[in-house]
Design a protein around this motif. Structure first.
Motif, PDB file in Angstrom:
ATOM      1  N   ALA A 121      22.177  25.247 -74.917  1.00  0.00           N
ATOM      2  CA  ALA A 121      20.876  24.876 -75.501  1.00  0.00           C
ATOM      3  C   ALA A 121      20.768  23.387 -75.803  1.00  0.00           C
ATOM      4  N   TYR A 122      21.880  22.675 -75.688  1.00  0.00           N
ATOM      5  CA  TYR A 122      21.881  21.255 -76.028  1.00  0.00           C
ATOM      6  C   TYR A 122      21.094  20.449 -74.985  1.00  0.00           C
ATOM      7  N   VAL A 123      20.302  19.517 -75.470  1.00  0.00           N
ATOM      8  CA  VAL A 123      19.569  18.625 -74.567  1.00  0.00           C
ATOM      9  C   VAL A 123      19.973  17.204 -74.902  1.00  0.00           C
ATOM     10  N   SER A 124      20.572  16.521 -73.940  1.00  0.00           N
ATOM     11  CA  SER A 124      21.116  15.195 -74.250  1.00  0.00           C
ATOM     12  C   SER A 124      20.077  14.089 -74.106  1.00  0.00           C
ATOM     13  N   ARG A 125      19.420  14.039 -72.986  1.00  0.00           N
ATOM     14  CA  ARG A 125      18.458  12.967 -72.760  1.00  0.00           C
ATOM     15  C   ARG A 125      17.129  13.599 -72.412  1.00  0.00           C
ATOM     16  N   VAL A 126      16.091  12.863 -72.716  1.00  0.00           N
ATOM     17  CA  VAL A 126      14.763  13.436 -72.529  1.00  0.00           C
ATOM     18  C   VAL A 126      13.925  12.563 -71.615  1.00  0.00           C
ATOM     19  N   GLY A 127      13.196  13.200 -70.757  1.00  0.00           N
ATOM     20  CA  GLY A 127      12.286  12.458 -69.911  1.00  0.00           C
ATOM     21  C   GLY A 127      11.727  13.351 -68.843  1.00  0.00           C
ATOM     22  N   LEU A 128      10.823  12.809 -68.067  1.00  0.00           N
ATOM     23  CA  LEU A 128      10.266  13.543 -66.949  1.00  0.00           C
ATOM     24  C   LEU A 128      11.264  13.536 -65.805  1.00  0.00           C
ATOM     25  N   THR A 129      11.206  14.543 -64.970  1.00  0.00           N
ATOM     26  CA  THR A 129      11.934  14.471 -63.711  1.00  0.00           C
ATOM     27  C   THR A 129      11.086  13.613 -62.765  1.00  0.00           C
ATOM     28  N   PRO A 130      11.671  13.140 -61.664  1.00  0.00           N
ATOM     29  CA  PRO A 130      10.864  12.360 -60.715  1.00  0.00           C
ATOM     30  C   PRO A 130       9.621  13.112 -60.246  1.00  0.00           C
ATOM     31  N   LEU A 131       9.761  14.394 -59.976  1.00  0.00           N
ATOM     32  CA  LEU A 131       8.615  15.179 -59.519  1.00  0.00           C
ATOM     33  C   LEU A 131       7.541  15.279 -60.589  1.00  0.00           C
ATOM     34  N   GLU A 132       7.974  15.497 -61.827  1.00  0.00           N
ATOM     35  CA  GLU A 132       7.005  15.594 -62.933  1.00  0.00           C
ATOM     36  C   GLU A 132       6.260  14.277 -63.126  1.00  0.00           C
ATOM     37  N   ALA A 133       6.965  13.167 -62.976  1.00  0.00           N
ATOM     38  CA  ALA A 133       6.316  11.866 -63.152  1.00  0.00           C
ATOM     39  C   ALA A 133       5.245  11.658 -62.087  1.00  0.00           C
ATOM     40  N   VAL A 134       5.577  11.994 -60.849  1.00  0.00           N
ATOM     41  CA  VAL A 134       4.607  11.869 -59.751  1.00  0.00           C
ATOM     42  C   VAL A 134       3.399  12.765 -60.031  1.00  0.00           C
ATOM     43  N   GLN A 135       3.687  14.005 -60.424  1.00  0.00           N
ATOM     44  CA  GLN A 135       2.608  14.963 -60.664  1.00  0.00           C
ATOM     45  C   GLN A 135       1.728  14.546 -61.843  1.00  0.00           C
ATOM     46  N   LEU A 136       2.337  13.950 -62.864  1.00  0.00           N
ATOM     47  CA  LEU A 136       1.567  13.503 -64.035  1.00  0.00           C
ATOM     48  C   LEU A 136       0.556  12.430 -63.614  1.00  0.00           C
ATOM     49  N   VAL A 137       1.021  11.471 -62.836  1.00  0.00           N
ATOM     50  CA  VAL A 137       0.132  10.391 -62.391  1.00  0.00           C
ATOM     51  C   VAL A 137      -1.000  10.957 -61.529  1.00  0.00           C
ATOM     52  N   VAL A 138      -0.648  11.822 -60.602  1.00  0.00           N
ATOM     53  CA  VAL A 138      -1.652  12.394 -59.699  1.00  0.00           C
ATOM     54  C   VAL A 138      -2.682  13.206 -60.493  1.00  0.00           C
ATOM     55  N   ALA A 139      -2.193  14.011 -61.436  1.00  0.00           N
ATOM     56  CA  ALA A 139      -3.089  14.878 -62.214  1.00  0.00           C
ATOM     57  C   ALA A 139      -4.101  14.065 -63.011  1.00  0.00           C
ATOM     58  N   HIS A 140      -3.751  12.818 -63.335  1.00  0.00           N
ATOM     59  CA  HIS A 140      -4.650  11.994 -64.132  1.00  0.00           C
ATOM     60  C   HIS A 140      -5.400  10.968 -63.284  1.00  0.00           C
ATOM     61  N   GLY A 141      -5.535  11.251 -62.012  1.00  0.00           N
ATOM     62  CA  GLY A 141      -6.358  10.410 -61.158  1.00  0.00           C
ATOM     63  C   GLY A 141      -5.714   9.094 -60.780  1.00  0.00           C
ATOM     64  N   GLY A 142      -4.409   8.977 -61.008  1.00  0.00           N
ATOM     65  CA  GLY A 142      -3.711   7.739 -60.670  1.00  0.00           C
ATOM     66  C   GLY A 142      -3.053   7.829 -59.306  1.00  0.00           C
ATOM     67  N   VAL A 143      -2.475   6.723 -58.893  1.00  0.00           N
ATOM     68  CA  VAL A 143      -1.818   6.641 -57.594  1.00  0.00           C
ATOM     69  C   VAL A 143      -0.353   6.287 -57.826  1.00  0.00           C
ATOM     70  N   PRO A 144       0.573   7.217 -57.567  1.00  0.00           N
ATOM     71  CA  PRO A 144       1.984   6.961 -57.852  1.00  0.00           C
ATOM     72  C   PRO A 144       2.721   6.244 -56.726  1.00  0.00           C
ATOM     73  N   SER A 145       3.580   5.306 -57.113  1.00  0.00           N
ATOM     74  CA  SER A 145       4.424   4.606 -56.143  1.00  0.00           C
ATOM     75  C   SER A 145       5.852   4.562 -56.683  1.00  0.00           C
ATOM     76  N   LEU A 146       6.807   4.734 -55.799  1.00  0.00           N
ATOM     77  CA  LEU A 146       8.219   4.691 -56.209  1.00  0.00           C
ATOM     78  C   LEU A 146       8.647   3.243 -56.392  1.00  0.00           C
ATOM     79  N   ALA A 147       9.032   2.891 -57.631  1.00  0.00           N
ATOM     80  CA  ALA A 147       9.432   1.515 -57.938  1.00  0.00           C
ATOM     81  C   ALA A 147      10.844   1.227 -57.419  1.00  0.00           C
ATOM     82  N   HIS A 148      11.091  -0.043 -57.117  1.00  0.00           N
ATOM     83  CA  HIS A 148      12.413  -0.540 -56.694  1.00  0.00           C
ATOM     84  C   HIS A 148      13.346   0.568 -56.173  1.00  0.00           C
ATOM     85  N   PRO A 149      13.080   1.075 -54.968  1.00  0.00           N
ATOM     86  CA  PRO A 149      13.821   2.240 -54.446  1.00  0.00           C
ATOM     87  C   PRO A 149      15.330   2.046 -54.348  1.00  0.00           C
ATOM     88  N   PHE A 150      15.814   0.819 -54.417  1.00  0.00           N
ATOM     89  CA  PHE A 150      17.262   0.620 -54.290  1.00  0.00           C
ATOM     90  C   PHE A 150      18.032   1.184 -55.478  1.00  0.00           C
TER      91      PHE A 150
END
Ligand code: ZN
Ligand code: ZN
Length: 291
Positions: free
Chosen positions: A166-195
Motif C-alpha cells: 500500500a506504500y506510495v513513494s513518489r507521486v505524479g502522472l504517468t507519461p500516458l496520463e500527462a498526455v491524456q490530461l493535456v488532450v482532454a483540456h484542449g491542449g497540444v502535448p509534445s514530448l520535451a527533451h526526449p534524450f
C-alpha cells in the motif's frame, strides 16, 4: 539587433523554477528577437496572464503552456502542454492537485488500502488532518480507528511500511496520463527533451496512441544525432517537431532565450492539431446537472 530565433516553445519563469518574473522573461525574450513564446512553467499556468500582458506590449505572442513531469520506469518523461486555457478551472484543479502532491500521495495510498482489503475513507483521513498537509500519520490514525492495526505505531511497521504493497513513494502522472490530461483540456502535448527518456523507441508508440502531437526535436543540448532520431520518430508517428530553449535563467540548464531554431511552420502545424476542450465542457455540463 536580434540575437535569437523568433520562436521559443519552452521557457520557465518564477512561477515554477525559473529565475525571472513572467513579464521580465518576456521582455528579455523580446530583446533577443523572440516573437512567439511558450511559457511552460511546471504544473501551473499562473504566469500566463502576466506574460500575455507583457507580450501584448512588446509584440510577443504568448502561448499559455505547462510542463508536466511524470513518474514511471521510462526515466524523465516531461510532457509540454501547449495552448492551454489559464481560465480552465477544471484544469487548474488538476494542476493544483499535482502541486499538492503530498495530498495525492495519500489519496493513492487510501485507494490501495481499500483495494488491499483495509478499507478507510479519504474523508476521514482529511478530517483527522484538520486541513493540514496530508501525511502517513493521518492514514495510520484512520487505520487504527477502523481496527486494521492493533496500535497507531504498528501501522508504520506493517500495512503502510515502506516495503508494504500500500506504500506510495513518489507521486505524479504517468507519461500516458500527462498526455491524456493535456488532450482532454484542449491542449497540444509534445514530448520535451526526449534524450532524458529511458527506452524512447518503446515509449513512443504508447504515448503516440495516447494522443501525443509533438516531439521536441530542436533542443539546445541535443547532439545532431538525437535531433535526427526525433525527426525520424516524428515522421513515423505523425508528430510535429517542436523546439525551445528550456530557459530557466538560473544558468544550470537550457539555452539562451530564442537560442534554438524552430521552423516557422511549427506553430501552424500545432494549431491544426488542437481539439475542443472536452474536459471543460463536461465539467460545465455536470455543474448544470447538479443545480
Ligand atoms: Zn523538462
Ligand atoms: Zn523545462
Amino acid at each position: 539587433m536580434s540575437l535569437g530565433y523568433a520562436i521559443d516553445l519552452h521557457t520557465h519563469s518564477l512561477r515554477s523554477d525559473g529565475a525571472l518574473e513572467p513579464a521580465d522573461l518576456v521582455e528579455r525574450a523580446a530583446r533577443r528577437g523572440v516573437r512567439i513564446q511558450a511559457l511552460a512553467d511546471h504544473d501551473t499556468l499562473a504566469g500566463a496572464a502576466e506574460a500575455i500582458a507583457a507580450g501584448d506590449r512588446l509584440g510577443v505572442r504568448i502561448i499559455p503552456s505547462t510542463e508536466l513531469n511524470t513518474e514511471s520506469a521510462w526515466g524523465d518523461v516531461h510532457i509540454l502542454g501547449y495552448f492551454l486555457d489559464p481560465a480552465d478551472a477544471a484544469l487548474e484543479e488538476r494542476l493544483c492537485w499535482l502541486r499538492e502532491n503530498r495530498g495525492r500521495r495519500i489519496e493513492l495510498m487510501v485507494e490501495k488500502l481499500n483495494a488491499l482489503g483495509h478499507p478507510i475513507s479519504l474523508a476521514r483521513v482529511k478530517e483527522i488532518a484538520q486541513g493540514g498537509s496530508l501525511g502517513r500519520p493521518h492514514v495510520a490514525q484512520a487505520l487504527f480507528e477502523a481496527g486494521h492495526v492493533a496500535t497507531y505505531d504498528s501501522a508504520f511497521d506493517t500495512i503502510i511500511a515502506k516495503d508494504a504493497p500500500a506504500y506510495v513513494s513518489r507521486v505524479g502522472l504517468t507519461p500516458l496520463e500527462a498526455v491524456q490530461l493535456v488532450v482532454a483540456h484542449g491542449g497540444v502535448p509534445s514530448l520535451a527533451h526526449p534524450f532524458t527518456v529511458v527506452g524512447l523507441e518503446e515509449l513512443m508508440p504508447l504515448i503516440a496512441a495516447a494522443g501525443l502531437v509533438g516531439i521536441e526535436a530542436y533542443y539546445g543540448s541535443h547532439p545532431p544525432a538525437m535531433t535526427a532520431t526525433c525527426l525520424s520518430l516524428a515522421g513515423r508517428y505523425g508528430l510535429v517537431p517542436t523546439g525551445g530553449s528550456d530557459f530557466h535563467g538560473r544558468g544550470e540548464h537550457g539555452a539562451p532565450l530564442g537560442g534554438v531554431f524552430v521552423p516557422p511552420e511549427t506553430i501552424g502545424a500545432l494549431e491544426a492539431r488542437r481539439r475542443p476542450n472536452a474536459a471543460a465542457t463536461m465539467a460545465a455540463v455536470s455543474v448544470e446537472g447538479e443545480s
